[in-house]
Design a protein around this motif. Sequence first.
Motif, PDB file in Angstrom:
ATOM      1  N   LEU A  82     -49.803   5.906   6.196  1.00  0.00           N
ATOM      2  CA  LEU A  82     -48.935   5.222   5.241  1.00  0.00           C
ATOM      3  C   LEU A  82     -48.816   6.051   3.970  1.00  0.00           C
ATOM      4  CD1 LEU A  82     -50.116   1.538   5.664  1.00  0.00           C
ATOM      5  CD2 LEU A  82     -47.970   2.541   6.438  1.00  0.00           C
ATOM      6  N   ALA A 118     -46.550   8.986   4.262  1.00  0.00           N
ATOM      7  CA  ALA A 118     -45.112   8.700   4.363  1.00  0.00           C
ATOM      8  C   ALA A 118     -44.472   8.513   2.987  1.00  0.00           C
ATOM      9  CB  ALA A 118     -44.891   7.467   5.217  1.00  0.00           C
ATOM     10  N   HIS A 119     -45.290   8.351   1.954  1.00  0.00           N
ATOM     11  CA  HIS A 119     -44.728   8.277   0.602  1.00  0.00           C
ATOM     12  C   HIS A 119     -43.969   9.564   0.300  1.00  0.00           C
ATOM     13  CE1 HIS A 119     -46.987   4.776   0.068  1.00  0.00           C
ATOM     14  NE2 HIS A 119     -47.831   5.128  -0.865  1.00  0.00           N
ATOM     15  N   SER A 166     -38.829   6.041  -0.138  1.00  0.00           N
ATOM     16  CA  SER A 166     -39.046   6.769   1.116  1.00  0.00           C
ATOM     17  C   SER A 166     -38.769   5.852   2.299  1.00  0.00           C
ATOM     18  CB  SER A 166     -40.467   7.323   1.169  1.00  0.00           C
ATOM     19  OG  SER A 166     -41.401   6.268   1.069  1.00  0.00           O
ATOM     20  N   ASP A 211     -40.625   4.628   4.472  1.00  0.00           N
ATOM     21  CA  ASP A 211     -41.607   3.576   4.726  1.00  0.00           C
ATOM     22  C   ASP A 211     -41.445   2.414   3.742  1.00  0.00           C
ATOM     23  OD1 ASP A 211     -42.672   4.549   2.412  1.00  0.00           O
ATOM     24  OD2 ASP A 211     -44.690   4.832   3.189  1.00  0.00           O
ATOM     25  N   HIS A 245     -41.701   2.489   0.477  1.00  0.00           N
ATOM     26  CA  HIS A 245     -42.458   2.606  -0.755  1.00  0.00           C
ATOM     27  C   HIS A 245     -41.693   3.456  -1.772  1.00  0.00           C
ATOM     28  CE1 HIS A 245     -46.301   1.836   1.717  1.00  0.00           C
ATOM     29  NE2 HIS A 245     -45.869   0.720   1.173  1.00  0.00           N
TER      30      HIS A 245
HETATM   31 CU    CU Z   1     -45.582   4.768   1.628  1.00  0.00          CU
END
Ligand code: CU
Length: 120
Positions: free
Chosen positions: A23, A26-27, A105, A107, A109
Motif C-alpha cells: 500500500l 502505491a503512493h 495515485s 490506490d 491515496h
Molecule cells: Cu497509497
Amino acid sequence: MKKRLSYGMSMVALALLLMAPRLALAHAVLVSSTPEAHATVRGPEVTIHLKFNSRVDGVRSRIFLKLPNGQTQTEALDPQDAPDALRSHAKLQAGSYILLWQALSTDGHTTRGEIPFTVQ
Ligand SMILES: [Cu+2]
C-alpha cells in the motif's frame, strides 16, 4: 475454539503486515521536479513538471502556486504526456514562489509536497 480465534486473528495481523508495504509503495512519491526545490528559473514562461514513482490522476491531482504577494492560485494542468507525471505552464513575474502539489495515485491515496523556487 479460543485458540482457533487467536490463530485467525494472528493470520489477519500477518496479512495486514504483508499488505502494508505494498500500500505504501502505491503512493505517488515525487521523483523529480522542474523547477527543482530552491532553484532559480528564468521567467516569465515557466514550465512545471513533476515526475512520480507511480501513476497519478491527471484530472484530480492539483498544482497550486503561492505567489510573491502571499496569495495562492490554482494552476491548470496540461493533458498528461506520461501517466506518472503532471505538467503545467505558468506565466510568472520575478519573485519567490512555493509550488504546492497534491497527487492522487491509483490506490486512492493523496500525497502532498511543497517546492520553493525563485523566478528571476
Ligand atoms: Cu497509497
